[in-house]
Design a protein around this motif. Structure first.
Motif, PDB file in Angstrom:
ATOM      1  N   LEU A 192       0.901  -1.146   0.015  1.00  0.00           N
ATOM      2  CA  LEU A 192      -0.067  -0.072  -0.108  1.00  0.00           C
ATOM      3  C   LEU A 192       0.826   1.148  -0.078  1.00  0.00           C
ATOM      4  O   LEU A 192       0.528   2.281  -0.637  1.00  0.00           O
ATOM      5  N   LEU A 193       1.827   1.252   0.974  1.00  0.00           N
ATOM      6  CA  LEU A 193       2.877   2.401   0.950  1.00  0.00           C
ATOM      7  C   LEU A 193       3.479   2.665  -0.694  1.00  0.00           C
ATOM      8  O   LEU A 193       3.646   3.737  -1.086  1.00  0.00           O
ATOM      9  N   SER A 194       3.780   1.335  -1.097  1.00  0.00           N
ATOM     10  CA  SER A 194       4.333   1.616  -2.587  1.00  0.00           C
ATOM     11  C   SER A 194       3.242   2.238  -3.533  1.00  0.00           C
ATOM     12  O   SER A 194       3.889   3.040  -4.476  1.00  0.00           O
ATOM     13  N   ALA A 195       2.137   1.779  -3.260  1.00  0.00           N
ATOM     14  CA  ALA A 195       1.057   2.225  -4.194  1.00  0.00           C
ATOM     15  C   ALA A 195       0.732   3.734  -4.136  1.00  0.00           C
ATOM     16  O   ALA A 195       0.648   4.466  -5.056  1.00  0.00           O
ATOM     17  N   PHE A 196       0.735   4.348  -2.878  1.00  0.00           N
ATOM     18  CA  PHE A 196       0.686   5.508  -2.523  1.00  0.00           C
ATOM     19  C   PHE A 196       1.909   6.426  -3.172  1.00  0.00           C
ATOM     20  O   PHE A 196       1.692   7.456  -3.900  1.00  0.00           O
ATOM     21  N   GLY A 197       3.222   5.983  -3.078  1.00  0.00           N
ATOM     22  CA  GLY A 197       4.179   6.410  -3.823  1.00  0.00           C
ATOM     23  C   GLY A 197       4.197   6.592  -5.162  1.00  0.00           C
ATOM     24  O   GLY A 197       4.609   7.429  -5.628  1.00  0.00           O
ATOM     25  N   ALA A 198       3.799   5.279  -5.849  1.00  0.00           N
ATOM     26  CA  ALA A 198       3.676   5.170  -7.125  1.00  0.00           C
ATOM     27  C   ALA A 198       2.647   6.463  -7.821  1.00  0.00           C
ATOM     28  O   ALA A 198       2.798   7.093  -8.810  1.00  0.00           O
ATOM     29  N   GLY A 199       1.563   6.463  -6.773  1.00  0.00           N
ATOM     30  CA  GLY A 199       0.498   7.535  -7.233  1.00  0.00           C
ATOM     31  C   GLY A 199       0.884   8.829  -7.404  1.00  0.00           C
ATOM     32  O   GLY A 199       0.843   9.686  -8.146  1.00  0.00           O
ATOM     33  N   THR A 200       1.884   9.296  -6.338  1.00  0.00           N
ATOM     34  CA  THR A 200       2.306  10.568  -6.141  1.00  0.00           C
ATOM     35  C   THR A 200       3.459  10.845  -7.079  1.00  0.00           C
ATOM     36  O   THR A 200       3.199  12.052  -8.014  1.00  0.00           O
ATOM     37  N   ALA A 201       4.388   9.766  -7.687  1.00  0.00           N
ATOM     38  CA  ALA A 201       5.227  10.133  -8.559  1.00  0.00           C
ATOM     39  C   ALA A 201       4.566  10.246 -10.141  1.00  0.00           C
ATOM     40  O   ALA A 201       4.904  11.008 -10.773  1.00  0.00           O
ATOM     41  N   VAL A 202       3.435   9.708 -10.305  1.00  0.00           N
ATOM     42  CA  VAL A 202       2.751   9.433 -11.496  1.00  0.00           C
ATOM     43  C   VAL A 202       2.098  11.022 -11.520  1.00  0.00           C
ATOM     44  O   VAL A 202       2.078  11.688 -12.659  1.00  0.00           O
ATOM     45  N   ALA A 203       1.445  11.510 -10.454  1.00  0.00           N
ATOM     46  CA  ALA A 203       0.813  12.642 -10.461  1.00  0.00           C
ATOM     47  C   ALA A 203       1.775  13.923 -10.781  1.00  0.00           C
ATOM     48  O   ALA A 203       1.498  14.549 -11.462  1.00  0.00           O
ATOM     49  N   LEU A 204       3.078  13.886 -10.007  1.00  0.00           N
ATOM     50  CA  LEU A 204       3.783  14.650 -10.528  1.00  0.00           C
ATOM     51  C   LEU A 204       4.375  14.646 -11.864  1.00  0.00           C
ATOM     52  O   LEU A 204       4.564  15.901 -12.411  1.00  0.00           O
ATOM     53  N   GLN A 205       4.615  13.488 -12.373  1.00  0.00           N
ATOM     54  CA  GLN A 205       4.914  13.412 -13.952  1.00  0.00           C
ATOM     55  C   GLN A 205       3.733  14.109 -14.647  1.00  0.00           C
ATOM     56  O   GLN A 205       4.054  14.893 -15.602  1.00  0.00           O
ATOM     57  N   LEU A 206       2.716  13.864 -14.445  1.00  0.00           N
ATOM     58  CA  LEU A 206       1.381  14.665 -15.263  1.00  0.00           C
ATOM     59  C   LEU A 206       1.462  16.122 -15.237  1.00  0.00           C
ATOM     60  O   LEU A 206       1.321  16.849 -16.210  1.00  0.00           O
ATOM     61  N   ILE A 207       1.543  16.767 -13.865  1.00  0.00           N
ATOM     62  CA  ILE A 207       1.574  17.950 -13.608  1.00  0.00           C
ATOM     63  C   ILE A 207       2.755  18.494 -14.282  1.00  0.00           C
ATOM     64  O   ILE A 207       2.663  19.799 -14.997  1.00  0.00           O
ATOM     65  N   PHE A 208       3.794  18.037 -14.188  1.00  0.00           N
ATOM     66  CA  PHE A 208       5.176  18.464 -14.703  1.00  0.00           C
ATOM     67  C   PHE A 208       4.982  18.672 -16.545  1.00  0.00           C
ATOM     68  O   PHE A 208       5.507  19.756 -16.923  1.00  0.00           O
ATOM     69  N   LEU A 209       4.572  17.724 -16.813  1.00  0.00           N
ATOM     70  CA  LEU A 209       4.138  17.717 -18.445  1.00  0.00           C
ATOM     71  C   LEU A 209       3.386  18.752 -18.752  1.00  0.00           C
ATOM     72  O   LEU A 209       3.485  19.478 -19.959  1.00  0.00           O
ATOM     73  N   HIS A 210       2.175  18.978 -17.979  1.00  0.00           N
ATOM     74  CA  HIS A 210       1.209  19.952 -18.177  1.00  0.00           C
ATOM     75  C   HIS A 210       1.888  21.322 -18.093  1.00  0.00           C
ATOM     76  O   HIS A 210       1.470  22.263 -19.073  1.00  0.00           O
ATOM     77  N   GLN A 211       2.891  21.331 -17.310  1.00  0.00           N
ATOM     78  CA  GLN A 211       3.632  23.013 -17.054  1.00  0.00           C
ATOM     79  C   GLN A 211       4.387  23.161 -18.531  1.00  0.00           C
ATOM     80  O   GLN A 211       4.845  24.315 -18.417  1.00  0.00           O
ATOM     81  N   ALA A 212       4.839  22.288 -19.326  1.00  0.00           N
ATOM     82  CA  ALA A 212       5.585  22.461 -20.267  1.00  0.00           C
ATOM     83  C   ALA A 212       4.785  23.405 -21.369  1.00  0.00           C
ATOM     84  O   ALA A 212       3.832  23.445 -21.479  1.00  0.00           O
ATOM     85  N   PRO A 213       5.708  24.352 -22.157  1.00  0.00           N
ATOM     86  CA  PRO A 213       4.916  25.179 -23.123  1.00  0.00           C
ATOM     87  C   PRO A 213       3.971  24.237 -24.183  1.00  0.00           C
ATOM     88  O   PRO A 213       4.375  23.162 -24.583  1.00  0.00           O
ATOM     89  N   ALA A 214       2.973  25.009 -24.268  1.00  0.00           N
ATOM     90  CA  ALA A 214       2.040  24.269 -25.412  1.00  0.00           C
ATOM     91  C   ALA A 214       2.598  24.064 -26.903  1.00  0.00           C
ATOM     92  O   ALA A 214       2.054  23.184 -27.472  1.00  0.00           O
ATOM     93  N   ASP A 215       3.505  24.880 -27.350  1.00  0.00           N
ATOM     94  CA  ASP A 215       4.218  24.931 -28.431  1.00  0.00           C
ATOM     95  C   ASP A 215       5.337  24.140 -28.637  1.00  0.00           C
ATOM     96  O   ASP A 215       6.095  24.012 -29.424  1.00  0.00           O
ATOM     97  N   SER A 216       5.508  23.414 -27.526  1.00  0.00           N
ATOM     98  CA  SER A 216       6.792  22.478 -27.261  1.00  0.00           C
ATOM     99  C   SER A 216       6.933  21.423 -28.012  1.00  0.00           C
ATOM    100  O   SER A 216       7.985  20.543 -28.217  1.00  0.00           O
ATOM    101  N   GLY A 217       5.664  20.719 -28.650  1.00  0.00           N
ATOM    102  CA  GLY A 217       5.702  19.414 -29.393  1.00  0.00           C
ATOM    103  C   GLY A 217       5.870  18.389 -28.393  1.00  0.00           C
ATOM    104  O   GLY A 217       5.510  18.193 -27.240  1.00  0.00           O
ATOM    105  N   VAL A 218       6.594  17.580 -29.021  1.00  0.00           N
ATOM    106  CA  VAL A 218       7.054  16.471 -28.270  1.00  0.00           C
ATOM    107  C   VAL A 218       8.386  16.378 -27.178  1.00  0.00           C
ATOM    108  O   VAL A 218       8.920  15.433 -26.781  1.00  0.00           O
ATOM    109  N   ALA A 219       9.102  17.823 -27.381  1.00  0.00           N
ATOM    110  CA  ALA A 219      10.110  17.967 -26.674  1.00  0.00           C
ATOM    111  C   ALA A 219      10.169  17.751 -25.157  1.00  0.00           C
ATOM    112  O   ALA A 219      11.115  16.853 -24.538  1.00  0.00           O
ATOM    113  N   PRO A 220       8.824  17.909 -24.441  1.00  0.00           N
ATOM    114  CA  PRO A 220       9.191  17.462 -22.875  1.00  0.00           C
ATOM    115  C   PRO A 220       9.248  16.082 -22.593  1.00  0.00           C
ATOM    116  O   PRO A 220       9.797  15.640 -21.828  1.00  0.00           O
TER     117      PRO A 220
END
Length: 278
Positions: free
Chosen positions: A147-175
């Motif tokens: 369960l602790l591993s699952a919570f850690g994985a969920g947090t890491a996935v969330a941060l990955q998605l948030i960081f990708l969303h912060q990248a410029p919209a015109d950057s294509g697949v660069a991020p």
């Protein structure tokens, strides 16, 4: 509607990738699986570069690199979580955690929903909870470490998605390219430091490669969805990926699906329909 369809595609790809990654990690050390999956993902994104373009601005590099670090942690934690099972419980727990953080960020950044969205968004979160209801009779109970591993994985996935969303919209697949290059480097470095602990087992190459390719497709679809819709909505729809993992685990591994999970799948269908109206 386009963002919703892209998010649904991302959800399906993530679910299949997670199942295959977890399956591969049952046959060899999780880092051996990730060492194959991450470079496979990078290869796909490099192939997409001439098609979709890429602008390597400073912001794209920074946010892409940040997503790469989070991605490396997500790969390792998620595949380890699903390897120690049961998949039909731990995958949805991870998804719930991965949905809540992006929703909070989206609301904080001022995203607004219509009446249908205000009903559909919390209903989608309820669906994720219901899909995670794997504690019925005959269902396996996960350990505290799992369960602790699952919570850690969920947090890491969330941060990955948030960081990708912060990248410029015109950057294509660069991020995506930068992120996957960083995650591959982090994974290989970790494997080098821990080579004596990896064991002699060989990874399931075909399974690991397919998991990496699907994860790359999922990331791309999420990025396109987030650029054309609200992060809060896209993240929650994407977080429904355990439906695919649960169904594959039921079909391939004969893991039991609890009645609450079936209700959750129906609730998810209603929530998606409401969000389509926003």
């Amino acid at each position: 509607m386009i963002a919703l369809l892209l998010a649904l595609g991302s959800s399906l790809a993530y679910g299949c990738a997670d199942f295959l990654g977890g399956l591969g990690a049952r046959k060899a050390h999780v880092l051996r699986t990730v060492m194959i999956a991450a470079p496979a993902s990078l290869a796909v994104e490099l192939l997409l570069w001439p098609v979709l373009g890429a602008s390597f601005s400073t912001r794209a590099l920074v946010w892409g690199a940040a997503s790469g670090v989070a991605s490396a942690a997500a790969f390792a934690l998620l595949y380890r979580t699903l390897a120690i099972g049961p998949m039909n419980v731990l995958s949805p727990v991870t998804a719930l955690v991965s949905a809540m953080l992006p929703v909070g960020v989206g609301v904080f950044q001022g995203e607004h929903l219509g009446p249908a969205g205000l009903v559909g968004l919390p209903l989608a979160l309820v669906a994720v909870v219901l899909v995670s209801a794997g504690h019925g009779a005959g269902a396996a109970r996960p350990s505290r470490a799992a369960l602790l591993s699952a919570f850690g994985a969920g947090t890491a996935v969330a941060l990955q998605l948030i960081f990708l969303h912060q990248a410029p919209a015109d950057s294509g697949v660069a991020p995506l390219i930068i992120g996957r290059a960083v995650s591959s480097a982090v994974t290989l470095a970790a494997a080098g430091l821990m080579h004596r602990r990896l064991g002699p087992e060989r990874p399931a190459y075909a399974t690991s490669i397919t998991a990496g390719v699907l994860d790359s497709v999922a990331n791309l679809l999420f990025l396109l969805a987030a650029r054309s819709g609200d992060l809060a909505v896209v993240a929650v729809i994407t977080a429904l990926y355990p439906a695919g993992t649960v169904l594959l685990a039921r079909t391939v591994l004969a893991e039991r699906i609890h009645r609450g999970q079936l209700v959750g799948l129906g609730t998810a269908a209603v929530a998606v329909s409401l969000l389509a109206l926003t």
